[in-house]
Scaffold this motif. Structure first.
Motif, PDB file in Angstrom:
ATOM      1  N   LEU A  98       0.842  -1.199   0.000  1.00  0.00           N
ATOM      2  CA  LEU A  98       0.000   0.000   0.000  1.00  0.00           C
ATOM      3  C   LEU A  98       0.878   1.250   0.000  1.00  0.00           C
ATOM      4  CD1 LEU A  98      -2.646  -1.052   2.691  1.00  0.00           C
ATOM      5  CD2 LEU A  98      -2.747  -1.354   0.212  1.00  0.00           C
ATOM      6  N   SER A  99       0.292   2.369  -0.374  1.00  0.00           N
ATOM      7  CA  SER A  99       1.040   3.625  -0.346  1.00  0.00           C
ATOM      8  C   SER A  99       1.175   4.098   1.103  1.00  0.00           C
ATOM      9  CB  SER A  99       0.308   4.698  -1.165  1.00  0.00           C
ATOM     10  OG  SER A  99      -0.879   5.101  -0.504  1.00  0.00           O
ATOM     11  N   LYS A 100       2.090   5.036   1.330  1.00  0.00           N
ATOM     12  CA  LYS A 100       2.276   5.600   2.661  1.00  0.00           C
ATOM     13  C   LYS A 100       0.969   6.200   3.171  1.00  0.00           C
ATOM     14  CE  LYS A 100       4.876   9.022   5.222  1.00  0.00           C
ATOM     15  NZ  LYS A 100       5.729  10.182   5.214  1.00  0.00           N
ATOM     16  N   GLU A 101       0.261   6.902   2.295  1.00  0.00           N
ATOM     17  CA  GLU A 101      -1.002   7.528   2.680  1.00  0.00           C
ATOM     18  C   GLU A 101      -2.067   6.486   3.036  1.00  0.00           C
ATOM     19  OE1 GLU A 101       0.830   8.382   0.030  1.00  0.00           O
ATOM     20  OE2 GLU A 101       1.478  10.381   0.633  1.00  0.00           O
ATOM     21  N   GLN A 102      -2.089   5.372   2.308  1.00  0.00           N
ATOM     22  CA  GLN A 102      -3.053   4.313   2.604  1.00  0.00           C
ATOM     23  C   GLN A 102      -2.755   3.682   3.965  1.00  0.00           C
ATOM     24  OE1 GLN A 102      -2.379   2.228  -1.134  1.00  0.00           O
ATOM     25  NE2 GLN A 102      -4.529   2.523  -1.668  1.00  0.00           N
ATOM     26  N   TYR A 103      -1.468   3.432   4.246  1.00  0.00           N
ATOM     27  CA  TYR A 103      -1.106   2.894   5.561  1.00  0.00           C
ATOM     28  C   TYR A 103      -1.483   3.874   6.669  1.00  0.00           C
ATOM     29  CZ  TYR A 103       1.355  -1.196   3.782  1.00  0.00           C
ATOM     30  OH  TYR A 103       1.653  -2.404   3.192  1.00  0.00           O
ATOM     31  N   GLU A 104      -1.209   5.156   6.451  1.00  0.00           N
ATOM     32  CA  GLU A 104      -1.560   6.163   7.461  1.00  0.00           C
ATOM     33  C   GLU A 104      -3.063   6.175   7.720  1.00  0.00           C
ATOM     34  OE1 GLU A 104       0.032   9.780   5.864  1.00  0.00           O
ATOM     35  OE2 GLU A 104       2.063   9.345   6.552  1.00  0.00           O
ATOM     36  N   ALA A 105      -3.849   6.112   6.670  1.00  0.00           N
ATOM     37  CA  ALA A 105      -5.308   6.130   6.817  1.00  0.00           C
ATOM     38  C   ALA A 105      -5.803   4.906   7.582  1.00  0.00           C
ATOM     39  CB  ALA A 105      -5.970   6.211   5.442  1.00  0.00           C
ATOM     40  N   VAL A 106      -5.257   3.744   7.280  1.00  0.00           N
ATOM     41  CA  VAL A 106      -5.663   2.522   7.982  1.00  0.00           C
ATOM     42  C   VAL A 106      -5.269   2.603   9.453  1.00  0.00           C
ATOM     43  CG1 VAL A 106      -5.235   0.030   8.193  1.00  0.00           C
ATOM     44  CG2 VAL A 106      -5.681   1.028   5.961  1.00  0.00           C
ATOM     45  N   VAL A 107      -4.080   3.105   9.739  1.00  0.00           N
ATOM     46  CA  VAL A 107      -3.626   3.223  11.131  1.00  0.00           C
ATOM     47  C   VAL A 107      -4.512   4.207  11.896  1.00  0.00           C
ATOM     48  CG1 VAL A 107      -1.729   4.043  12.592  1.00  0.00           C
ATOM     49  CG2 VAL A 107      -1.271   2.446  10.724  1.00  0.00           C
ATOM     50  N   ILE A 108      -4.850   5.332  11.284  1.00  0.00           N
ATOM     51  CA  ILE A 108      -5.756   6.287  11.933  1.00  0.00           C
ATOM     52  C   ILE A 108      -7.095   5.603  12.226  1.00  0.00           C
ATOM     53  CG2 ILE A 108      -7.132   8.372  11.563  1.00  0.00           C
ATOM     54  CD1 ILE A 108      -4.668   9.474   9.987  1.00  0.00           C
ATOM     55  N   TYR A 109      -7.609   4.879  11.248  1.00  0.00           N
ATOM     56  CA  TYR A 109      -8.873   4.166  11.420  1.00  0.00           C
ATOM     57  C   TYR A 109      -8.781   3.165  12.570  1.00  0.00           C
ATOM     58  CZ  TYR A 109     -12.406   0.613  10.592  1.00  0.00           C
ATOM     59  OH  TYR A 109     -13.406  -0.293  10.767  1.00  0.00           O
ATOM     60  N   LEU A 110      -7.726   2.372  12.610  1.00  0.00           N
ATOM     61  CA  LEU A 110      -7.576   1.362  13.658  1.00  0.00           C
ATOM     62  C   LEU A 110      -7.351   1.994  15.019  1.00  0.00           C
ATOM     63  CD1 LEU A 110      -5.337  -1.265  11.821  1.00  0.00           C
ATOM     64  CD2 LEU A 110      -7.773  -1.469  12.374  1.00  0.00           C
TER      65      LEU A 110
END
Length: 115
Positions: A98-110
């Motif tokens: 995943l892109s850096k932004e996608q990982y960041e979004a998933v981490v924020i969500y979790l």
């Protein structure tokens, strides 16, 4: 004569159709653009697309392993620790895909999950 004309017309149509094709697979990257916003709702969408086959979280049900915020916060003291783990290890079938932004979004969500 009709046969040659028909064949020529057929070849012309094939050429026009291939020129108008929307197939840009060789020109576009396989992943989403890096400009995707890192928000909770984006994280929810990415979670559903990339994580749901193995995990469930919050109201989202999917795979066998349910992620809960209590365990996430117990296992990872800081959001950055969770990010580091997820970026290096997930998704299990394609870590780092995943892109850096996608990982960041998933981490924020979790990280923001409330049980």
């Amino acid at each position: 004569m009709k046969r040659i004309f028909g064949l020529g017309l057929f070849i012309l149509m094939i050429g026009l159709l291939s020129a108008c094709s929307d197939d840009n697979s060789s020109k576009e990257p396989a992943s989403k653009p890096a400009s995707e916003p890192a928000t909770g709702s984006a994280g929810d969408d990415i979670f559903q697309k990339s994580c749901i086959t193995c995990h469930s979280s919050g109201d989202i049900t999917g795979g066998q392993v349910k992620l809960d915020s209590t365990k996430i916060h117990a296992d990872f003291q800081k959001k950055e620790d969770l990010y580091s783990f997820v970026e290096k290890k997930m998704p299990k079938s394609a870590p780092g895909s995943l892109s850096k932004e996608q990982y960041e979004a998933v981490v924020i969500y979790l990280w923001d999950q409330k049980e």
